[in-house]
Scaffold this motif. Structure first.
Motif, PDB file in Angstrom:
ATOM      1  N   TYR A   1     -11.539  14.782  87.685  1.00 32.74           N
ATOM      2  CA  TYR A   1     -11.823  15.710  86.593  1.00 32.74           C
ATOM      3  C   TYR A   1     -12.323  14.954  85.366  1.00 32.74           C
ATOM      4  CZ  TYR A   1      -9.046  19.409  88.927  1.00 32.74           C
ATOM      5  OH  TYR A   1      -8.549  20.353  89.779  1.00 32.74           O
ATOM      6  N   ASP A   2     -12.931  15.711  84.425  1.00 36.97           N
ATOM      7  CA  ASP A   2     -13.089  15.228  83.052  1.00 36.97           C
ATOM      8  C   ASP A   2     -11.787  15.541  82.327  1.00 36.97           C
ATOM      9  OD1 ASP A   2     -15.703  14.337  83.339  1.00 36.97           O
ATOM     10  OD2 ASP A   2     -16.519  16.351  82.962  1.00 36.97           O
ATOM     11  N   PRO A   3     -11.361  14.686  81.403  1.00 35.32           N
ATOM     12  CA  PRO A   3     -10.093  14.949  80.697  1.00 35.32           C
ATOM     13  C   PRO A   3     -10.040  16.330  80.054  1.00 35.32           C
ATOM     14  CG  PRO A   3     -10.838  12.724  80.262  1.00 35.32           C
ATOM     15  CD  PRO A   3     -11.940  13.390  81.013  1.00 35.32           C
ATOM     16  N   GLU A   4     -11.202  16.800  79.528  1.00 38.23           N
ATOM     17  CA  GLU A   4     -11.233  18.088  78.853  1.00 38.23           C
ATOM     18  C   GLU A   4     -10.888  19.247  79.779  1.00 38.23           C
ATOM     19  OE1 GLU A   4     -13.781  15.931  78.866  1.00 38.23           O
ATOM     20  OE2 GLU A   4     -13.378  15.007  76.897  1.00 38.23           O
ATOM     21  N   GLU A   5     -11.122  19.051  81.102  1.00 39.74           N
ATOM     22  CA  GLU A   5     -10.854  20.116  82.061  1.00 39.74           C
ATOM     23  C   GLU A   5      -9.356  20.279  82.312  1.00 39.74           C
ATOM     24  OE1 GLU A   5     -14.012  20.444  85.419  1.00 39.74           O
ATOM     25  OE2 GLU A   5     -13.870  18.292  84.988  1.00 39.74           O
ATOM     26  N   ILE A   6      -8.579  19.251  82.023  1.00 41.07           N
ATOM     27  CA  ILE A   6      -7.158  19.266  82.348  1.00 41.07           C
ATOM     28  C   ILE A   6      -6.281  19.443  81.108  1.00 41.07           C
ATOM     29  CG2 ILE A   6      -5.270  17.881  83.322  1.00 41.07           C
ATOM     30  CD1 ILE A   6      -7.218  19.009  85.381  1.00 41.07           C
ATOM     31  N   ILE A   7      -6.688  18.817  79.984  1.00 41.08           N
ATOM     32  CA  ILE A   7      -5.856  18.892  78.774  1.00 41.08           C
ATOM     33  C   ILE A   7      -5.684  20.363  78.379  1.00 41.08           C
ATOM     34  CG2 ILE A   7      -5.780  18.331  76.303  1.00 41.08           C
ATOM     35  CD1 ILE A   7      -7.191  15.674  77.037  1.00 41.08           C
ATOM     36  N   GLY A   8      -4.440  20.725  78.163  1.00 40.56           N
ATOM     37  CA  GLY A   8      -4.108  22.109  77.805  1.00 40.56           C
ATOM     38  C   GLY A   8      -3.678  22.940  78.991  1.00 40.56           C
ATOM     39  N   GLN A   9      -3.899  22.426  80.223  1.00 35.73           N
ATOM     40  CA  GLN A   9      -3.472  23.159  81.414  1.00 35.73           C
ATOM     41  C   GLN A   9      -2.131  22.610  81.897  1.00 35.73           C
ATOM     42  OE1 GLN A   9      -6.004  24.645  84.413  1.00 35.73           O
ATOM     43  NE2 GLN A   9      -7.798  23.514  83.637  1.00 35.73           N
ATOM     44  N   ASN A  10      -1.440  23.407  82.713  1.00 35.88           N
ATOM     45  CA  ASN A  10      -0.171  22.946  83.267  1.00 35.88           C
ATOM     46  C   ASN A  10      -0.444  21.854  84.294  1.00 35.88           C
ATOM     47  OD1 ASN A  10       2.319  22.895  85.045  1.00 35.88           O
ATOM     48  ND2 ASN A  10       2.942  24.409  83.504  1.00 35.88           N
ATOM     49  N   ILE A  11       0.407  20.839  84.287  1.00 30.06           N
ATOM     50  CA  ILE A  11       0.238  19.686  85.179  1.00 30.06           C
ATOM     51  C   ILE A  11       0.223  20.056  86.649  1.00 30.06           C
ATOM     52  CG2 ILE A  11       2.716  19.179  85.347  1.00 30.06           C
ATOM     53  CD1 ILE A  11      -0.111  16.588  85.094  1.00 30.06           C
ATOM     54  N   LYS A  12       0.764  21.231  86.960  1.00 27.07           N
ATOM     55  CA  LYS A  12       0.853  21.607  88.378  1.00 27.07           C
ATOM     56  C   LYS A  12      -0.520  21.891  88.996  1.00 27.07           C
ATOM     57  CE  LYS A  12       1.992  26.425  87.209  1.00 27.07           C
ATOM     58  NZ  LYS A  12       3.102  27.397  87.192  1.00 27.07           N
ATOM     59  N   VAL A  13      -1.572  21.982  88.156  1.00 26.28           N
ATOM     60  CA  VAL A  13      -2.920  22.154  88.694  1.00 26.28           C
ATOM     61  C   VAL A  13      -3.343  20.922  89.510  1.00 26.28           C
ATOM     62  CG1 VAL A  13      -4.199  21.151  86.740  1.00 26.28           C
ATOM     63  CG2 VAL A  13      -5.241  22.979  88.113  1.00 26.28           C
ATOM     64  N   LEU A  14      -2.649  19.800  89.271  1.00 32.51           N
ATOM     65  CA  LEU A  14      -2.962  18.561  89.997  1.00 32.51           C
ATOM     66  C   LEU A  14      -2.068  18.360  91.217  1.00 32.51           C
ATOM     67  CD1 LEU A  14      -3.372  16.152  86.940  1.00 32.51           C
ATOM     68  CD2 LEU A  14      -5.143  17.480  88.119  1.00 32.51           C
ATOM     69  N   MET A  15      -1.311  19.432  91.599  1.00 28.49           N
ATOM     70  CA  MET A  15      -0.370  19.302  92.711  1.00 28.49           C
ATOM     71  C   MET A  15      -0.729  20.244  93.849  1.00 28.49           C
ATOM     72  SD  MET A  15       3.188  19.394  90.547  1.00 28.49           S
ATOM     73  CE  MET A  15       3.406  18.377  89.093  1.00 28.49           C
ATOM     74  N   PRO A  16      -0.531  19.799  95.094  1.00 30.87           N
ATOM     75  CA  PRO A  16      -0.691  20.702  96.243  1.00 30.87           C
ATOM     76  C   PRO A  16       0.605  21.494  96.422  1.00 30.87           C
ATOM     77  CG  PRO A  16      -0.135  18.515  97.033  1.00 30.87           C
ATOM     78  CD  PRO A  16      -0.222  18.412  95.527  1.00 30.87           C
ATOM     79  N   GLU A  17       0.536  22.535  97.256  1.00 30.68           N
ATOM     80  CA  GLU A  17       1.756  23.255  97.615  1.00 30.68           C
ATOM     81  C   GLU A  17       2.587  22.389  98.552  1.00 30.68           C
ATOM     82  OE1 GLU A  17       2.816  25.789  96.264  1.00 30.68           O
ATOM     83  OE2 GLU A  17       1.116  26.850  95.431  1.00 30.68           O
TER      84      GLU A  17
END
Length: 512
Positions: A49-65
Motif C-alpha cells: 500500500y501507500d501509507p495514505e491508503e492505510i493511515i486512519g483505517q483500522n489495522i485489521k484491514v491488513l489481516m486475513p480471516e
C-alpha cells in the motif's frame, strides 16, 4: 537555554523519524481502538500500500480471516484484563497484502503512553523468504531421510567413540537387529573377532595419525549378525564434519551372493582346468600311442601292395585296399584329434587381430578350391578384436571350407560373410566381455535339420555319413575357439536351403 532545548528536541525527533523511515522492517503505530496513525515506507512496501491508503483505517484491514474479525475483541480483552497475546511477547502471524496475498511475518508489539494517550507500535519483519528456505530445508531433509530409509544398502552413522547414532532399515535387516538394539551401542558389536576387539584401537590410531584403513578407501570386510553368523560385505566410510562435531557414515553393501558365485566359479574353473588337462593328456597320449600300431598297419599294407599284390586274389586285393583306406582315415582322425587338443586356454597370448586381414589370407589359401567350385564370396568389413591370429584363421578356414564343401549339385555356391557389434547389456562397456562382435557366415548349400543342431558341434559327429570327406571334428574346433574367445557358435539352417553360422567373439579380454 530554552531555545537550545527546543533545538535539541527537534534534532532528536528528526533523527528518530529518519531511523523509522529508513528501517528495513515495517513500523506501524495504532491508537487504542486499532486505528493506524503512522506507517513507515518499509511497512507500506511489505503490505503493498501507500501509507495514505492505510493511515486512519483500522489495522485489521491488513489481516486475513479469522484474525480480522477477532481483532476488536482481542483489543477489548487486553484493555479489560491487561493480558496480551502478542503485546510485549511477539510471535509469528499472517498478513494480507493489498493484492490479497497472504504472507507470514514476525510481529512484535510494544505499548507506549504519551501524555495520557495510549498507542501501540508494531514492528513487522517479513519472513516469507525465511519460511520458503525452511520449507525447502524440510523438503531436502525429508528427501534425504527417505533416501536413507529406503536405500537397498545398509547405512550406519557413528560418533568418534564408535557409538551408533543412526542405522537405516536395510542395515537393521542385514545384521538382524531392531533399531533400539543398536542405537548407542559400539559399532564393534557388528564385527567378528579379531576386528571387534581391535576396532577401538583402530579408531584411536586414526584420530592420532590420520592414516586410514577403510575411511575414504573402502574394502571387503566381514560382519557379525545377531544370530552369530558371519557374512561378507563391502564397506565404504565417509568422514563428515558437522557444525560442532565429527561423525562417520558407513555404507554396507552385502556381497554374500557375489562371493558365493566367485567361489563356485573358482572351483568350477579349477575343475574344468583339471578336466581339460586330463582330456588333453588323454588325447595326446592316446593319439601318440595309436600312431605306432597304425604305422605298422600302413607299412605292412604298403609291402603287401608293392611286393605281394599280384599274388593276391581279387578279394585279397580288395581287402588290402580297404585296409589301407581305413588306416589313412584313422591317420586323419588322429591328426585332427591332436589339433583339437591343442586349442586350449594355454595357447598364445591374445593380440590385436584385424579380422579383415585374416579373412583375406584364408580366402587366398582357399583360392584353388574357390576356382574349382566357382564359389562366389561376398564379404563386408570385419572389425579388429583381441584374439589369437592362428585360431581366428582356423575358425574362418573351417567354416568357409564347410560352406563350399556342402554345396548343392548344379548350383553355384555363394558364401556371405558379415558382422555387427553387439552389446550384451545396455550402457555397460567397461568390462571385457561387455562388447561382442557377431560374425555371420551364410551359404546356399545343402543345409541340415535343426534338430541335429546340438550334435554338429560335438567331436566326431557327422550328419552326412561317408559322402563327404572329413572327420567331423572341424565344427568342434570352431566352438572351442569361439568359447576361448569369450563367445560361442550356433547355426540356423533348413535342409536344401543353406546354413547360416553365427559366431560371437568378445572384442576385449581379461589380461592373463
Amino acid at each position: 537555554m530554552e531555545e537550545k532545548q527546543n533545538n535539541y528536541s527537534t534534532d532528536s525527533e528528526s533523527r528518530l523519524q529518519a531511523i523509522i523511515d529508513t528501517a528495513i522492517d515495517g513500523i506501524i503505530t495504532i491508537d487504542n481502538r486499532g486505528v493506524v496513525e503512522t506507517m513507515n515506507p518499509a511497512a507500506a512496501r511489505i503490505f503493498g500500500y501507500d501509507p495514505e491508503e492505510i493511515i486512519g483505517q483500522n489495522i485489521k484491514v491488513l489481516m486475513p480471516e479469522p484474525d480480522k474479525s477477532l481483532h476488536d475483541v482481542y483489543i477489548d480483552n487486553y484493555h479489560r484484563t491487561g493480558i496480551g497475546q502478542i503485546i510485549g511477547i511477539g510471535r509469528e502471524v499472517l498478513g494480507k497484502k493489498k493484492d490479497g496475498t497472504i504472507f507470514p511475518f514476525l510481529l512484535s508489539i510494544s505499548e507506549v503512553r504519551l501524555h495520557e494517550k495510549q498507542i501501540f507500535t508494531g514492528i513487522v519483519h517479513d519472513i516469507t523468504e525465511l519460511k520458503k528456505t525452511e520449507a525447502a530445508l524440510r523438503e531436502s531433509e525429508n528427501k534425504f531421510n527417505s533416501i536413507i530409509q529406503t536405500a537397498v544398502d545398509g547405512i550406519i552413522t557413528i560418533d568418534t567413540r564408535g557409538l551408533i547414532e543412526m542405522v537405516n532399515p536395510s542395515a537393521q535387516k542385514l545384521f538382524g537387529y531392531e533399531e533400539h538394539e543398536l542405537i548407542g551401542r559400539n559399532i564393534s558389536m557388528l564385527m567378528p573377532e579379531p576386528d571387534s576387539s581391535q576396532h577401538d584401537a583402530y579408531m584411536e590410531r586414526y584420530h592420532r595419525t590420520r592414516e586410514p584403513r577403510i575411511i575414504g578407501i573402502g574394502r571387503e570386510v566381514s560382519g557379525l549378525r545377531k544370530d552369530g553368523t558371519v557374512f561378507p560385505f563391502f564397506l565404504s566410510i565417509s568422514e563428515v564434519q558437522l557444525a560442532d562435531r565429527k561423525v562417520y557414515t558407513g555404507f554396507v553393501h552385502d556381497i554374500t551372493h557375489q562371493k558365493v558365485s566367485e567361489e563356485r566359479l573358482r572351483r568350477y574353473a579349477a575343475e574344468l582346468e583339471r578336466s581339460n588337462r586330463e582330456l588333453q593328456d588323454f588325447a595326446y597320449v592316446s593319439s601318440h600311442d595309436l600312431q605306432e600300431p597304425l604305422r605298422k598297419i600302413q607299412a605292412f599294407g604298403d609291402r603287401l601292395k608293392t611286393k605281394e599284390y599280384d599274388k593276391l586274389s581279387d578279394q585279397g586285393k580288395d581287402y588290402v585296399d580297404r585296409m589301407l583306406n581305413a588306416a589313412s582315415r584313422m591317420q586323419n582322425l588322429i591328426n585332427d584329434l591332436l589339433d583339437f587338443s591343442r586349442v586350449t586356454s594355454k595357447s598364445k597370448a591374445f593380440v590385436k587381430v584385424k579380422l579383415d586381414k585374416i579373412l583375406s589370407e584364408v580366402l587366398s589359401d582357399l583360392e584353388v578350391t574357390i576356382e574349382q567350385t566357382g564359389a562366389v564370396i561376398e564379404r563386408s568389413p570385419l572389425p579388429t578384436i583381441e584374439g589369437e591370429p592362428t585360431q581366428m584363421r582356423q575358425l574362418f578356414q573351417n567354416l568357409i571350407s564347410n560352406a563350399i564343401k556342402f554345396r548343392k549339385e548344379g548350383v553355384t555356391p555363394v558364401v556371405r560373410i558379415s558382422s555387427r557389434n553387439v552389446q550384451l547389456h545396455a550402457h555397460l562397456t567397461s568390462t571385457p566381455g561387455d562388447e561382442m562382435v557377431e560374425i555371420t557366415i551364410e551359404d546356399n548349400g545343402i543345409g541340415f535339420d535343426e534338430k541335429y543342431l546340438d550334435r554338429i558341434f560335438n567331436i566326431f559327429q557327422r550328419l552326412e555319413g561317408q559322402k563327404y570327406e572329413g572327420s567331423g571334428i572341424g565344427l568342434a574346433v570352431c566352438r572351442k575357439i569361439a568359447v576361448r574367445h569369450g563367445g560361442d557358435i550356433t547355426a540356423k539352417s533348413t535342409p536344401g536351403e543353406g546354413t547360416r553360422f553365427i559366431i560371437t567373439l568378445a572384442k576385449k579380454h581379461l589380461q592373463e
